[in-house]
Write an enzyme that holds these catalytic residues in place. Structure first.
Site, PDB file in Angstrom:
ATOM      1  N   GLU A   1      -8.029   3.664  -1.900  1.00 18.55           N
ATOM      2  CA  GLU A   1      -8.614   3.801  -0.427  1.00 18.55           C
ATOM      3  C   GLU A   1      -8.882   5.247   0.036  1.00 18.55           C
ATOM      4  O   GLU A   1      -7.931   5.899   0.014  1.00 18.55           O
ATOM      5  CB  GLU A   1      -7.873   3.058   0.662  1.00 18.55           C
TER       6      GLU A   1
ATOM      7  N   ASP B   1      -3.705   4.847  -1.024  1.00 17.94           N
ATOM      8  CA  ASP B   1      -4.678   5.133   0.183  1.00 17.94           C
ATOM      9  C   ASP B   1      -4.140   6.980   0.443  1.00 17.94           C
ATOM     10  O   ASP B   1      -3.083   7.242   0.775  1.00 17.94           O
ATOM     11  CB  ASP B   1      -4.301   4.591   1.573  1.00 17.94           C
TER      12      ASP B   1
ATOM     13  N   ASP C   1     -12.328   3.791   4.448  1.00 15.08           N
ATOM     14  CA  ASP C   1     -11.893   3.634   5.790  1.00 15.08           C
ATOM     15  C   ASP C   1     -12.369   4.609   6.691  1.00 15.08           C
ATOM     16  O   ASP C   1     -13.259   4.170   7.396  1.00 15.08           O
ATOM     17  CB  ASP C   1     -10.387   3.527   5.393  1.00 15.08           C
TER      18      ASP C   1
ATOM     19  N   ASN D   1      -6.210   8.787   2.746  1.00 17.06           N
ATOM     20  CA  ASN D   1      -6.498   9.119   3.631  1.00 17.06           C
ATOM     21  C   ASN D   1      -7.410  10.516   3.747  1.00 17.06           C
ATOM     22  O   ASN D   1      -7.306  11.357   4.445  1.00 17.06           O
ATOM     23  CB  ASN D   1      -5.421   9.545   4.506  1.00 17.06           C
TER      24      ASN D   1
ATOM     25  N   LYS E   1     -11.033  -1.909  10.483  1.00 20.47           N
ATOM     26  CA  LYS E   1     -10.339  -1.678  11.525  1.00 20.47           C
ATOM     27  C   LYS E   1     -10.959  -1.896  12.978  1.00 20.47           C
ATOM     28  O   LYS E   1     -11.909  -0.953  13.200  1.00 20.47           O
ATOM     29  CB  LYS E   1      -9.579  -0.375  11.528  1.00 20.47           C
TER      30      LYS E   1
ATOM     31  N   LYS F   1       0.838  -1.073  -0.035  1.00 18.09           N
ATOM     32  CA  LYS F   1      -0.008  -0.078  -0.033  1.00 18.09           C
ATOM     33  C   LYS F   1       0.588   1.261  -0.316  1.00 18.09           C
ATOM     34  O   LYS F   1       1.923   1.423   0.889  1.00 18.09           O
ATOM     35  CB  LYS F   1      -0.776   0.110   1.412  1.00 18.09           C
ATOM     36  N   LEU F   2       0.608   1.951  -0.984  1.00 17.06           N
ATOM     37  CA  LEU F   2       1.427   3.201  -0.946  1.00 17.06           C
ATOM     38  C   LEU F   2       0.455   4.452  -0.499  1.00 17.06           C
ATOM     39  O   LEU F   2      -0.847   4.681  -0.929  1.00 17.06           O
ATOM     40  CB  LEU F   2       1.638   3.615  -2.371  1.00 17.06           C
ATOM     41  N   LYS F   3       1.022   5.451   0.477  1.00 18.62           N
ATOM     42  CA  LYS F   3       0.195   6.082   0.984  1.00 18.62           C
ATOM     43  C   LYS F   3       0.289   7.645  -0.103  1.00 18.62           C
ATOM     44  O   LYS F   3       1.354   7.683  -0.494  1.00 18.62           O
ATOM     45  CB  LYS F   3       0.722   6.885   2.616  1.00 18.62           C
TER      46      LYS F   3
HETATM   47 MG    MG Z   1      -6.411   3.852   5.355  1.00 27.51          MG
END
Ligand code: MG
Length: 372
Positions: free
Chosen positions: A217, A189, A242, A191, A266, A162-164
């Site tokens: 995401e 992701d 998320d 955010n 989560k 996963k790459l932010k």
């Molecule tokens: Mg996330």
């Protein structure tokens, strides 16, 4: 179940490497541990609230205070008789919010109860996979650094990376990793950092969609379900939510709006293992994909999340990686990568216990509350 005492312990840990996301940099990792001592034996739980509010509203200092001043006293009232973990959690509903603090207590009570029965959490959940595919998360950085980190993860066996990302720090790094690691599933992701009101963001999301990623995401702000629904209809890449999914009501709203192709589960963000299982079951019934999320958790909460992630509905790349990507040493025996997977703990309860020496060395403060 009758609780005799609850120990509340604050640990100060450092991550092996800082993680940069669209909402900030994580370097220090406070962990709040709870140990419940019951008439049948002990159990451990871990609160995953981060150092600062950002990912969600909760943060470690606040969670610790709420545990000490509200949640633990609620459980110890009535001479510590709490019934099942679910009944204890229902009692905590008198305090609104604070899902991560509540999840820590649920985890400790589940651990204590299952240890007394000699049964593992995965067995109680009906999670039959012996191991789950592991995921490596790479923070935002310059493209060469991101490629090097992704390549290093793949070299030790990770098949899911996963790459932010954030606006302006996205397509170049994603494209380079995609070209370099053609046989690895890649998730981006954001955010919640993109805004469909900005033409540059819309163009970047279209470019990301052309890269053949396994999932995108939380591209938009947590509350922007209409925008997310638009992306679900316009993009080929599965859109996973998320931060948006912080309750069953939020999940139902997202499903009704057609705002997600998948959900990152989560347990801490949702208020515990039981809440995570409800989200899992609802998503399976709705035909929505699932990934098991990570919270930079230490070994206790990582064990709980691995057990949840072994449920049959999890079909997208997850976040959970080996302990040594985050903590050296971990507070438990490490969760170790085996051929790109993490074995699901099979011992009683969570299947892990804190290492007293590691815990002691990291302890900033510790208080014990007794049932009266
Ligand atoms: Mg996330």
């Amino acid at each position: 179940m009758k609780i005799l005492a609850i120990e509340l312990r604050r640990l100060e840990l450092e991550l092996v490497a800082p993680l940069v996301t669209a909402t900030g940099e994580h370097r220090r990792r406070p962990i709040v541990l709870v140990h419940v001592e019951t008439e049948e034996g002990g159990g451990n739980g871990e609160c995953d609230a981060l150092l600062e509010p950002g990912y969600t509203a909760e943060h470690a200092d606040g969670a610790e205070t709420v545990l000490a001043e509200r949640l633990i006293p609620l459980l110890l009232a009535g001479a510590g008789e709490v019934g099942t973990a679910a009944e204890a959690l229902a009692r905590l509903a008198l305090v609104p919010g604070n899902p991560m603090a509540k999840a820590a207590l649920e985890m400790a009570l589940l651990d204590a109860g299952l240890r007394a029965e000699g049964r593992s959490l995965a067995s109680m959940l009906g999670a039959t996979r012996p191991a789950i595919p592991a995921g490596a998360t790479v923070g935002i950085g310059d493209t060469p650094a991101v490629v090097a980190a992704a390549r290093a993860a793949a070299a030790v066996g990770y098949r899911r990376v996963k790459l932010k990302i954030a606006p302006g720090r996205d397509v170049a790094a994603l494209g380079a990793v995609r070209r370099e690691l053609s046989d690895v599933a890649i998730v981006a992701d954001a955010n919640g950092s993109y805004d469909l009101g900005h033409a540059d963001d819309r163009a970047a999301l279209r470019a990301i969609d052309a890269l053949g990623l396994a999932a995108l995401e939380q591209p938009l702000a947590a509350g922007d379900l209409a925008g997310s629904a638009r992306l679900v209809s316009e993009l080929v890449t599965p859109v996973v939510l998320d931060e948006s999914i912080d309750s069953m009501a939020a999940l139902e709203a997202a499903l009704a709006a057609g705002a997600c192709s998948g959900v990152a589960v989560k347990p801490a963000r949702l208020g515990g293992v039981a809440a995570a299982v409800r989200v899992h079951d609802t998503c399976v019934a709705a035909g929505v994909h699932l990934s098991i999320g990570g919270m930079l958790e230490a070994g206790i909460a990582r064990a709980a999340s691995i057990a949840v992630g072994a449920l049959r509905g999890f079909d997208l790349p997850g976040d959970l990686g080996s302990s040594d990507r985050y903590f050296r040493p971990d507070v438990t025996a490490p969760h170790v990568l085996v051929a790109g997977e993490l074995p699901v703990p099979t011992g009683p309860g969570l299947g892990v216990v804190p290492d007293p020496a590691v815990v002691e060395a990291a302890t900033a403060r510790c208080r014990v509350f007794r049932a009266s």
